[in-house]
Design a protein around this motif. Structure first.
Motif, mmCIF file in Angstrom:
data_model
loop_
_atom_site.group_PDB
_atom_site.id
_atom_site.type_symbol
_atom_site.label_atom_id
_atom_site.label_comp_id
_atom_site.label_asym_id
_atom_site.label_seq_id
_atom_site.Cartn_x
_atom_site.Cartn_y
_atom_site.Cartn_z
ATOM 1 N N ARG A 184 0.681 -1.229 0.321
ATOM 2 C CA ARG A 184 -0.063 -0.248 -0.446
ATOM 3 C C ARG A 184 1.224 1.251 -0.154
ATOM 4 O O ARG A 184 2.433 1.416 0.510
ATOM 5 C CB ARG A 184 -0.830 -0.293 1.012
ATOM 6 C CG ARG A 184 -2.078 -0.949 1.541
ATOM 7 C CD ARG A 184 -2.873 -1.101 0.208
ATOM 8 N NE ARG A 184 -4.117 -2.036 -0.130
ATOM 9 C CZ ARG A 184 -3.817 -3.139 -0.373
ATOM 10 N NH1 ARG A 184 -2.946 -3.508 -1.015
ATOM 11 N NH2 ARG A 184 -4.919 -4.292 -0.713
ATOM 12 N N THR A 199 -6.666 6.395 -4.656
ATOM 13 C CA THR A 199 -6.699 5.256 -5.978
ATOM 14 C C THR A 199 -5.971 4.651 -6.327
ATOM 15 O O THR A 199 -6.990 3.570 -6.861
ATOM 16 C CB THR A 199 -6.393 6.821 -7.205
ATOM 17 O OG1 THR A 199 -7.228 8.038 -6.920
ATOM 18 C CG2 THR A 199 -7.306 5.767 -9.091
ATOM 19 N N THR A 202 -6.690 1.785 -3.339
ATOM 20 C CA THR A 202 -8.053 1.352 -4.211
ATOM 21 C C THR A 202 -8.362 0.510 -5.645
ATOM 22 O O THR A 202 -9.089 -0.585 -4.498
ATOM 23 C CB THR A 202 -9.383 2.674 -3.915
ATOM 24 O OG1 THR A 202 -9.351 3.756 -3.077
ATOM 25 C CG2 THR A 202 -10.814 2.052 -4.296
ATOM 26 N N MET A 203 -7.299 0.919 -5.916
ATOM 27 C CA MET A 203 -7.527 -0.091 -7.157
ATOM 28 C C MET A 203 -7.040 -1.518 -6.436
ATOM 29 O O MET A 203 -7.661 -2.314 -6.874
ATOM 30 C CB MET A 203 -6.441 0.528 -8.006
ATOM 31 C CG MET A 203 -6.637 -0.319 -9.522
ATOM 32 S SD MET A 203 -5.219 0.259 -10.495
ATOM 33 C CE MET A 203 -3.395 -0.111 -9.591
ATOM 34 N N THR A 205 -6.191 -2.559 -3.620
ATOM 35 C CA THR A 205 -7.554 -3.264 -2.363
ATOM 36 C C THR A 205 -8.533 -3.916 -3.131
ATOM 37 O O THR A 205 -9.338 -5.366 -3.061
ATOM 38 C CB THR A 205 -8.175 -1.993 -2.164
ATOM 39 O OG1 THR A 205 -7.429 -1.880 -0.856
ATOM 40 C CG2 THR A 205 -9.199 -3.100 -0.341
ATOM 41 N N ARG A 206 -9.404 -3.783 -4.408
ATOM 42 C CA ARG A 206 -10.393 -4.320 -5.206
ATOM 43 C C ARG A 206 -9.929 -5.235 -6.229
ATOM 44 O O ARG A 206 -10.746 -6.652 -6.208
ATOM 45 C CB ARG A 206 -10.874 -3.066 -6.374
ATOM 46 C CG ARG A 206 -12.016 -1.718 -5.187
ATOM 47 C CD ARG A 206 -12.477 -0.841 -6.163
ATOM 48 N NE ARG A 206 -13.724 0.090 -5.587
ATOM 49 C CZ ARG A 206 -13.992 1.109 -6.237
ATOM 50 N NH1 ARG A 206 -13.558 1.363 -7.662
ATOM 51 N NH2 ARG A 206 -14.646 1.859 -5.242
ATOM 52 N N LEU A 207 -8.770 -5.501 -6.397
ATOM 53 C CA LEU A 207 -7.926 -6.430 -6.897
ATOM 54 C C LEU A 207 -7.905 -7.116 -6.628
ATOM 55 O O LEU A 207 -8.614 -8.224 -6.596
ATOM 56 C CB LEU A 207 -6.716 -5.511 -7.507
ATOM 57 C CG LEU A 207 -6.184 -6.595 -8.324
ATOM 58 C CD1 LEU A 207 -6.670 -7.161 -9.607
ATOM 59 C CD2 LEU A 207 -5.171 -5.751 -9.316
ATOM 60 N N SER A 209 -9.354 -8.147 -3.751
ATOM 61 C CA SER A 209 -10.839 -8.242 -3.583
ATOM 62 C C SER A 209 -11.265 -9.820 -4.545
ATOM 63 O O SER A 209 -11.666 -9.976 -3.876
ATOM 64 C CB SER A 209 -11.909 -7.914 -3.247
ATOM 65 O OG SER A 209 -12.800 -8.304 -2.608
ATOM 66 N N LEU A 210 -11.054 -8.972 -5.781
ATOM 67 C CA LEU A 210 -11.555 -9.845 -6.955
ATOM 68 C C LEU A 210 -11.172 -11.064 -6.627
ATOM 69 O O LEU A 210 -11.027 -12.092 -6.979
ATOM 70 C CB LEU A 210 -11.382 -9.409 -8.268
ATOM 71 C CG LEU A 210 -12.668 -7.954 -7.993
ATOM 72 C CD1 LEU A 210 -12.168 -6.898 -9.991
ATOM 73 C CD2 LEU A 210 -13.751 -8.393 -8.439
ATOM 74 N N HIS A 213 -11.661 -13.262 -4.540
ATOM 75 C CA HIS A 213 -13.368 -14.091 -4.526
ATOM 76 C C HIS A 213 -12.846 -15.065 -5.449
ATOM 77 O O HIS A 213 -13.709 -15.680 -5.360
ATOM 78 C CB HIS A 213 -14.271 -12.741 -5.132
ATOM 79 C CG HIS A 213 -15.767 -13.156 -5.658
ATOM 80 N ND1 HIS A 213 -16.712 -13.632 -4.556
ATOM 81 C CD2 HIS A 213 -16.093 -13.784 -6.378
ATOM 82 C CE1 HIS A 213 -17.910 -13.721 -4.814
ATOM 83 N NE2 HIS A 213 -17.457 -13.648 -5.545
ATOM 84 N N PRO A 274 -21.465 -11.300 -6.654
ATOM 85 C CA PRO A 274 -21.256 -9.238 -5.435
ATOM 86 C C PRO A 274 -21.944 -9.688 -4.131
ATOM 87 O O PRO A 274 -22.060 -9.175 -2.896
ATOM 88 C CB PRO A 274 -20.915 -8.304 -6.617
ATOM 89 C CG PRO A 274 -20.889 -8.799 -7.382
ATOM 90 C CD PRO A 274 -21.481 -10.007 -8.103
#
Length: 418
Positions: A184, A199, A202-203, A205-207, A209-210, A213, A274
């Protein structure tokens, strides 16, 4: 770029300022010469026209002061023997400032009444005023160089202040590219760079998470499909090994297990969305759900000498449960009891304070701590530790809870809204 901008600004400022300094100093010298000439002219009396001696004021250092008579010849003081053009012009009755013969000149007429009886001439070498101009320019140059040096130092400091967080941001991006999704970017106090860091975090973190998942979906699908396929395989093997088995019944069981396999696939796909709670499965009567569960697992457990006892409380028989979700959860709990438990397996359906509870118990002992048994990856049997974690996620997606309510013997309880 900042240094170039400062240099251009200093140049644009210094050039006109240098010209202004030169003009001011020259005009100041001329004004001083004119003041000395006027002072001397006041002291010249009318008797000087008759040839009486005249005593002029002592001029300042580097200045020549002279009195010219009507014939424009030097009468007193110092200066050229004959009047120069500036003095001749002043004899006409006007004050003259001029540069002539390497000197700055101020010529003032001496008048008695309406008649000019002489001219007072004050002069100083131009090199004298140029020394002052050059000295002022050197001071200006020193000030400009000092300002430029300060600008360079500030620019370097600012560059370091900007480059350090950008280098850190670049290093963090390289770490993410190399697979470190925990990297980070830190904040630095510069709003624009902090916004980029936010930004990017955040990207990432979302990556992460994906990717998590996706991995969980793959693991969930593998676990559930393997469980369903194992039951189908064991049923077919039992029918094949027993020549006297009813082949029609075996095929019907295989068809039911294949339908269950399709249900398993649908439920795993629903959980991969989701918001799995946003697409709840169809409901099914509790008694019918447990009857299908008993039919599906009785033969598999009987082959291993493990009795399966299903008990349904009368007040809970008609409770509407999310069929596919509860079926998957109970399959996981029964498969877990088959693999890691001992003895008979009891499935009990009951009503508790307006909620529906399903207990799955065996005669074994829970080897894991009840608080960590549902953590993904927690296992004692050499497996992947996915089943209980998936069962808990399925229960939460249906608005319920799954807890380990007993450790010796092992008991898992599924609570669902009534």
């Amino acid at each position: 770029m900042a240094v170039i901008a400062v240099s251009v600004a200093l140049l644009l400022l210094a050039l006109p300022l240098g010209a202004a300094i030169r003009l001011v100093l020259v005009n100041d010298e001329r004004s001083e010469l004119q003041r000395q000439a006027l002072t001397a002219a006041v002291q010249v009396g009318p008797d000087s026209a008759a040839g009486d001696p005249v005593e002029l004021p002592v001029p300042e250092s580097g200045t020549r002061l002279g009195l010219y008579d009507r014939t424009l010849h030097l009468n007193a003081g110092t200066g050229p023997a004959d009047a120069d053009p500036a003095s001749r012009t002043a004899a006409a009755g006007t004050v003259v400032q001029a540069t002539y013969g390497g000197e700055l000149i101020a010529a003032v007429p001496v008048a008695v009444g309406e008649q000019t009886i002489g001219v007072v001439r004050a002069s100083s070498p131009t090199r004298q005023v140029w020394k002052r101009v050059v000295l002022a320019w050197l001071i200006l140059l020193a000030a400009a160089l000092t300002a430029l040096t300060c600008a360079i130092l500030l620019a370097r400091r600012q560059a370091r202040a900007l480059s350090t967080p950008l280098e850190a941001l670049s290093a963090q991006a390289r770490a993410v590219a190399d697979g470190d999704l925990a990297a980070r970017a830190e904040t630095c106090g510069i709003p624009e760079i902090d916004q980029v860091a936010h930004t990017q975090n955040t990207m990432v973190t979302r990556l992460a998470s994906l990717l998590r998942h996706e991995r969980e979906f793959t693991a969930n699908a593998s676990h559930q499909l393997r469980t369903a396929l194992t039951g189908l395989q064991l049923g077919l093997e039992a029918a094949t090994d027993n020549p006297r088995a009813d082949q029609t019944s075996a095929l019907e069981q295989a068809l039911e297990r294949s339908r269950h396999l399709q249900t398993t696939i649908d439920e795993v796909l629903r959980l991969s969305k989701p918001d799995p709670a946003g697409t709840p499965p169809a409901t099914q009567a509790a008694a019918d759900l447990l009857a299908a569960l008993e039919r599906r697992w009785h033969g598999v457990l009987a082959q291993e000498g493990r009795p399966l006892r299903v008990t349904t409380a009368p007040e809970a028989r008609n409770a509407a449960l999310p069929g596919q979700t509860v079926t998957q959860i109970l399959d996981i709990l029964l498969d877990n009891a088959r693999r890691h438990g001992l003895g008979a397996i009891d499935v009990t359906l009951r009503e508790v304070g307006g909620a529906i509870a399903v207990d799955v118990a065996d005669e074994g002992r829970l080897a894991l701590d009840a608080g960590t048994a549902f953590d993904r990856g927690a296992t004692t049997g050499g497996g992947q530790g996915i089943g209980l974690a998936l069962a808990r996620e399925l229960a939460e997606s249906a608005g319920g809870r799954l807890r380990a309510t007993g450790t010796a013997p092992t008991v898992f309880t599924l609570l669902l809204p009534g």
